[in-house]
Design an enzyme around this catalytic site. Structure first.
Site, PDB file in Angstrom:
ATOM      1  N   LYS A 232       0.847  -1.205   0.000  1.00  0.00           N
ATOM      2  CA  LYS A 232       0.000   0.000   0.000  1.00  0.00           C
ATOM      3  C   LYS A 232       0.878   1.248   0.000  1.00  0.00           C
ATOM      4  CE  LYS A 232      -1.138   2.627   3.430  1.00  0.00           C
ATOM      5  NZ  LYS A 232      -1.419   3.039   4.774  1.00  0.00           N
ATOM      6  N   CYS A 302     -18.464   7.631   6.166  1.00  0.00           N
ATOM      7  CA  CYS A 302     -18.540   6.168   6.252  1.00  0.00           C
ATOM      8  C   CYS A 302     -17.534   5.691   7.308  1.00  0.00           C
ATOM      9  CB  CYS A 302     -18.256   5.538   4.887  1.00  0.00           C
ATOM     10  SG  CYS A 302     -18.753   3.801   4.798  1.00  0.00           S
ATOM     11  N   CYS A 309     -24.959   6.959   7.887  1.00  0.00           N
ATOM     12  CA  CYS A 309     -25.724   6.611   6.686  1.00  0.00           C
ATOM     13  C   CYS A 309     -26.838   7.625   6.402  1.00  0.00           C
ATOM     14  CB  CYS A 309     -26.298   5.204   6.821  1.00  0.00           C
ATOM     15  SG  CYS A 309     -25.036   3.935   7.026  1.00  0.00           S
ATOM     16  N   CYS A 312     -25.568  10.213   4.209  1.00  0.00           N
ATOM     17  CA  CYS A 312     -24.820   9.732   3.038  1.00  0.00           C
ATOM     18  C   CYS A 312     -25.700   9.736   1.783  1.00  0.00           C
ATOM     19  CB  CYS A 312     -24.308   8.325   3.318  1.00  0.00           C
ATOM     20  SG  CYS A 312     -23.368   7.619   1.954  1.00  0.00           S
ATOM     21  N   CYS A 318     -26.676   1.744  -1.288  1.00  0.00           N
ATOM     22  CA  CYS A 318     -25.561   1.077  -0.627  1.00  0.00           C
ATOM     23  C   CYS A 318     -26.052  -0.195   0.054  1.00  0.00           C
ATOM     24  CB  CYS A 318     -24.917   1.998   0.410  1.00  0.00           C
ATOM     25  SG  CYS A 318     -23.734   1.148   1.461  1.00  0.00           S
TER      26      CYS A 318
HETATM   27  S1  SF4 Z   1     -24.817   4.341   3.242  1.00  0.00           S
HETATM   28 FE1  SF4 Z   1     -23.124   2.896   2.856  1.00  0.00          FE
HETATM   29  S2  SF4 Z   1     -21.490   4.192   2.014  1.00  0.00           S
HETATM   30 FE2  SF4 Z   1     -22.938   5.547   3.017  1.00  0.00          FE
HETATM   31  S3  SF4 Z   1     -22.175   5.791   5.114  1.00  0.00           S
HETATM   32 FE3  SF4 Z   1     -23.645   4.105   5.151  1.00  0.00          FE
HETATM   33  S4  SF4 Z   1     -22.388   2.249   4.867  1.00  0.00           S
HETATM   34 FE4  SF4 Z   1     -21.131   4.007   4.229  1.00  0.00          FE
END
Ligand code: SF4
Length: 324
Positions: A232, A302, A309, A312, A318
Site C-alpha cells: 500500500k 462512512c 448513513c 450519506c 448502498c
Molecule cells: S450508506 Fe453505505 S457508504 Fe454511506 S455511510 Fe452508510 S455504509 Fe457508508
C-alpha cells in the site's frame, strides 16, 4: 424493449427468431433462447446484431445475459457470412463481459459530491501535505516516504505533528542517520508502533544512503524491500513522490468502504486482497483519485463504527446502509 421481448417471446433453446417483421424495423434483429446451464429455466440471452446499415459485412453483436448467467457460459455470436446469410460462432461470454459492481459510477459521483469541500483530515494533513515543497526533489521524496511510514496505524493529525517536529529537526537522510534512536523516538512519539518505526526508519534510511545515493527507489519492487514498507505504502509513494500511478493505495478506509459498497466481487479479508480486487475492474485513470476520495469519505461519513448513513448520498444504493 428488452423487457418486452424477454417477457413476450418463447421458442426452443437454440432456435433463432428474426424479430424484424414483428417490430417493423428494416434492420435484421435476431433473438434466441439459450440454455445457460443444465436447467434451461435459469435464463436465456438476447442477441441483437447491430450496425447492419454500416455497410460492413460482419455484424457486431450485443448480448444481454440473464441475471443468473455466470462466467464462462457459451454464447452464440451472429455474423454475416462472406457467402451471405447468417453464420454463428460460439464465444465464452467471460472473455467479453467484465465484472463490475452495479451502481458504482453513481456511488462514486455521490462520494465526489460529499468530498467536494475537501475538508477531511487527509486533505489538510495527508502525505501530500507533509513534505517541504521547497526542498530538493530527493529530499521531498524522502520526506514523502517517511510520512507514509509514520502514517500506518496513526491518525493524520498525529502523523502531521510528528512530521513537523522532524522537519524542524532537519528531515534529510544524513540528519536522520546522525540522530540517536532515543531522540528519533521522542520526535515521532506518539505515532502508532513508534518504537518499531524508529528501527525501520533507521534501517531504511541507511539503505537509501548506501544503495540509492540518498534518494528513494523508483519501483514498487525495490520499495517493498525496504524495512517497514508494504505494498500500500509503495504504491502511494510511487504516486506522490514519483508521479507514477502503479496501483491503488488501499488502507483501512478504502478496504472497509470497498466491502460495504460491494466494490469487490467477494468479501475481502485484507487491504492487499482489496487492492487486487479493485484493480481488476476499476478503470486505471481512477486509481489515483480513489484513495484520496475514500480515505476522506471514511474519515467523515462512512466511519468504521456507526457510519453516518442518514447523511450519506449513497444511503439508497448502498448494500450496507443502515435503514433505521
Ligand atoms: S450508506 Fe453505505 S457508504 Fe454511506 S455511510 Fe452508510 S455504509 Fe457508508
Amino acid at each position: 424493449m428488452v423487457v418486452f421481448l424477454m417477457g413476450g417471446l418463447g421458442g426452443q433453446a437454440g432456435e433463432w427468431w428474426n424479430l424484424s417483421p414483428i417490430l417493423g424495423c428494416m434492420a435484421p434483429l435476431y433473438w434466441c433462447r439459450e440454455e445457460l446451464g443444465p436447467d434451461s429455466s435459469k435464463g436465456y440471452g438476447l442477441k441483437v446484431p447491430f450496425s447492419p446499415l454500416s455497410g460492413s459485412r460482419a455484424h457486431s453483436t450485443a448480448t444481454v445475459p440473464s441475471k443468473s448467467s455466470g462466467k464462462g457460459k457459451k454464447v452464440t455470436v451472429l455474423y454475416d457470412s462472406s457467402e451471405g446469410g447468417i453464420a454463428e460462432k460460439e464465444e465464452t461470454d467471460s472473455k467479453r463481459l467484465k465484472w463490475e459492481p452495479g451502481n458504482w459510477r453513481q456511488q462514486l459521483d455521490n462520494i465526489r459530491e460529499m468530498r467536494r469541500k475537501k475538508d477531511a483530515p487527509v486533505d489538510q494533513m495527508g502525505a501530500e501535505k507533509c513534505f517541504d515543497s521547497s526542498a530538493p526533489p530527493e529530499v521531498m521524496r524522502y520526506q514523502v516516504l517517511l510520512s507514509l511510514m509514520l502514517s500506518s496505524q496513526t491518525k493524520d493529525q498525529v502523523t502531521s505533528a510528528a512530521m513537523l517536529r522532524l522537519r524542524e529537526h532537519g528531515l534529510t537522510v544524513d540528519n536522520v542517520l546522525q540522530t540517536d534512536d532515543v531522540t528519533l523516538g521522542q520526535l515521532i512519539y506518539p505515532v502508532g508502533f513508534w518504537k518499531n518505526k524508529v528501527k525501520y526508519i533507521k534501517q531504511t534510511t541507511a539503505i537509501l544512503k548506501q544503495q540509492y545515493g540518498s534518494d528513494i527507489p523508483s519501483t514498487v519492487r525495490e520499495l517493498v524491500n525496504l524495512p517497514g514498507v508494504g505494498p500500500k505504502m509503495a504504491h502511494l509513494v510511487m504516486n506522490i513522490a514519483w508521479n507514477n500511478v502503479t496501483g491503488i493505495g488501499v488502507d483501512t478506509h478504502v478496504h472497509r468502504i470497498s466491502n460495504r459498497l460491494k466494490w469487490v466481487k467477494k468479501e475481502t479479508k485484507t487491504p492487499e486482497e482489496t487492492r487486487v480486487a479493485l484493480e481488476d475492474w476499476l478503470p486505471r485513470d481512477l486509481w489515483s483519485e480513489i484513495n484520496w476520495l475514500l480515505v476522506g469519505f471514511g474519515q467523515q461519513i462512512c466511519l468504521p463504527v456507526n457510519p453516518r448513513c442518514k447523511e450519506c448520498l449513497n444511503r439508497h444504493i448502498c448494500p450496507a446502509a443502515k435503514r433505521c
